[in-house]
Design a protein around this motif. Sequence first.
Motif, mmCIF file in Angstrom:
data_model
loop_
_atom_site.group_PDB
_atom_site.id
_atom_site.type_symbol
_atom_site.label_atom_id
_atom_site.label_comp_id
_atom_site.label_asym_id
_atom_site.label_seq_id
_atom_site.Cartn_x
_atom_site.Cartn_y
_atom_site.Cartn_z
ATOM 1 N N TRP A 92 0.911 -1.229 -0.043
ATOM 2 C CA TRP A 92 -0.039 0.099 0.003
ATOM 3 C C TRP A 92 0.918 1.219 -0.041
ATOM 4 N N ARG A 93 0.390 2.176 -0.487
ATOM 5 C CA ARG A 93 0.871 3.544 -0.768
ATOM 6 C C ARG A 93 0.757 4.536 0.487
ATOM 7 N N TYR A 94 -0.539 4.026 1.267
ATOM 8 C CA TYR A 94 -0.877 4.705 2.419
ATOM 9 C C TYR A 94 -0.286 3.968 3.780
ATOM 10 N N ASP A 95 -0.355 4.613 4.841
ATOM 11 C CA ASP A 95 -0.024 3.935 6.039
ATOM 12 C C ASP A 95 -0.909 3.213 6.780
ATOM 13 N N HIS A 96 -0.980 1.858 6.150
ATOM 14 C CA HIS A 96 -1.931 0.996 6.511
ATOM 15 C C HIS A 96 -1.962 0.690 7.829
ATOM 16 N N ALA A 97 -0.575 0.323 8.619
ATOM 17 C CA ALA A 97 -0.552 -0.013 9.891
ATOM 18 C C ALA A 97 -1.015 1.134 10.943
ATOM 19 N N GLY A 98 -0.534 2.059 10.644
ATOM 20 C CA GLY A 98 -0.646 3.538 11.198
ATOM 21 C C GLY A 98 -2.252 3.873 11.219
ATOM 22 N N ILE A 99 -2.791 3.801 10.172
ATOM 23 C CA ILE A 99 -4.028 4.308 10.086
ATOM 24 C C ILE A 99 -5.042 3.050 10.851
ATOM 25 N N VAL A 100 -4.926 1.658 10.617
ATOM 26 C CA VAL A 100 -5.409 0.771 11.317
ATOM 27 C C VAL A 100 -5.532 0.934 12.845
ATOM 28 N N ALA A 101 -4.230 1.228 13.338
ATOM 29 C CA ALA A 101 -4.235 1.290 14.778
ATOM 30 C C ALA A 101 -5.070 2.706 15.485
ATOM 31 N N THR A 102 -5.071 3.671 14.636
ATOM 32 C CA THR A 102 -5.807 4.677 15.020
ATOM 33 C C THR A 102 -7.421 4.439 15.016
ATOM 34 N N ARG A 103 -7.605 3.817 13.861
ATOM 35 C CA ARG A 103 -9.134 3.605 13.484
ATOM 36 C C ARG A 103 -9.769 2.485 14.440
ATOM 37 N N LEU A 104 -8.855 1.190 14.789
ATOM 38 C CA LEU A 104 -9.269 0.245 15.338
ATOM 39 C C LEU A 104 -9.124 0.537 16.837
ATOM 40 N N ASN A 105 -8.281 1.194 17.515
ATOM 41 C CA ASN A 105 -7.965 1.315 18.861
ATOM 42 C C ASN A 105 -7.524 2.926 19.052
ATOM 43 N N PRO A 106 -8.820 3.525 18.818
ATOM 44 C CA PRO A 106 -8.647 5.110 18.908
ATOM 45 C C PRO A 106 -8.393 5.772 20.192
ATOM 46 N N ASP A 107 -7.732 6.725 20.549
ATOM 47 C CA ASP A 107 -8.001 7.411 21.765
ATOM 48 C C ASP A 107 -9.050 8.054 21.876
ATOM 49 N N PRO A 108 -9.876 7.858 23.056
ATOM 50 C CA PRO A 108 -11.299 7.998 23.240
ATOM 51 C C PRO A 108 -11.516 9.358 23.437
ATOM 52 N N THR A 109 -10.250 10.052 24.014
ATOM 53 C CA THR A 109 -10.338 11.644 24.220
ATOM 54 C C THR A 109 -10.053 12.421 22.824
ATOM 55 N N ARG A 110 -10.050 11.784 21.604
ATOM 56 C CA ARG A 110 -9.625 12.499 20.457
ATOM 57 C C ARG A 110 -10.642 12.089 19.580
ATOM 58 N N VAL A 111 -11.903 11.165 19.881
ATOM 59 C CA VAL A 111 -12.868 10.878 18.829
ATOM 60 C C VAL A 111 -13.789 12.200 19.064
ATOM 61 N N VAL A 112 -14.364 12.727 18.052
ATOM 62 C CA VAL A 112 -14.918 13.909 17.733
ATOM 63 C C VAL A 112 -16.516 13.356 17.879
ATOM 64 N N ASP A 113 -17.173 14.271 18.658
ATOM 65 C CA ASP A 113 -18.769 14.314 18.597
ATOM 66 C C ASP A 113 -19.009 15.085 17.436
ATOM 67 N N LEU A 114 -19.817 14.776 16.441
ATOM 68 C CA LEU A 114 -19.928 15.742 15.274
ATOM 69 C C LEU A 114 -21.417 16.392 15.636
ATOM 70 N N GLU A 115 -22.142 16.281 16.595
ATOM 71 C CA GLU A 115 -23.522 16.990 16.651
ATOM 72 C C GLU A 115 -23.318 18.552 16.957
ATOM 73 N N PRO A 116 -22.115 18.618 17.689
ATOM 74 C CA PRO A 116 -22.099 20.270 18.142
ATOM 75 C C PRO A 116 -21.383 20.778 17.009
#
Length: 286
Positions: A190-214
């Motif tokens: 892959w040309r994209y950072d598969h491992a890094g993106i997977v790590a962030t998407r599957l095990n995110p820091d909950p304090t940085r997950v955005v609430d879109l409603e506001p």
Amino acid sequence: MERRDCTLVLSGLNLHVTEWGNAQARPVVMLHGIRGYAETFAGVAAALQPDFRVVAFDQRGRGESDWDPAHNYYTDAYVADLEALAQALGLAHFDLLGHSMGGINAIVYAARYPQKVRRLVIEDAGPGAFEASDGATRIRKELATTPDRFASWEAATGFMRALRPTVTEEARQQRLQNMLKPLPQGGFTWRYDHAGIVATRLNPDPTRVVDLEPSIRAIACETLVLRGGRSDYLQPAMVARMRELNPRITDITIPDAGHYVHDDQPALFERAVADFLQRGDTSAPD
């Protein structure tokens, strides 16, 4: 169609930027999805000529842009990159379009910088879709089970065909050309950072997950939500909630399109975007 490519240092990373059209025309910035790339918007860029200067970039970790060694693939980082891009290109007032992850980034940016966004187009993204939809489950599964390399181009084509069965073979090959790179020992990765993106998407820091409603509530510009009629990601009830939160939001459902509306129904997508961006506009370009 005039095209320009450059690399800008934004937020400490080299990010690859592509522009289409007259540099003096009305600017519109386009943000791709989680495994996307700037070139995915070439079709809609062509459809918007000669009235628009279309700007897209490979977001951090994708395409020809740098990978983030800290795996900082969160909304706040993407939004900071977009603000740095606007400053670097002198974009004081522009239209903004985002697909999926790019749609999330666009929503947050438009809410944070209301004076900068003239009109906003959100392609198949919204509150709840990232967290709770069948499409979010599908994307997480795809990320977790995607191979990190392929022995041949044919093997990669077979994988992409299974992953995106509804798009044309031409669209699949364009994706592979932009998403893969050859390995020195043979095969492709892959040309994209598969491992890094997977790590962030599957095990995110909950304090940085955005609430879109506001952010949806705070959008101050006319906004169009484009949903794929058979999308498993953004659901009709989610779109209704977006309209409830902000009366500036209108929506169109594109028939026989999934989550990748611009791939599945390019002509309908391009017409909807062009009609919305050009509707009742008599302002001069910035």
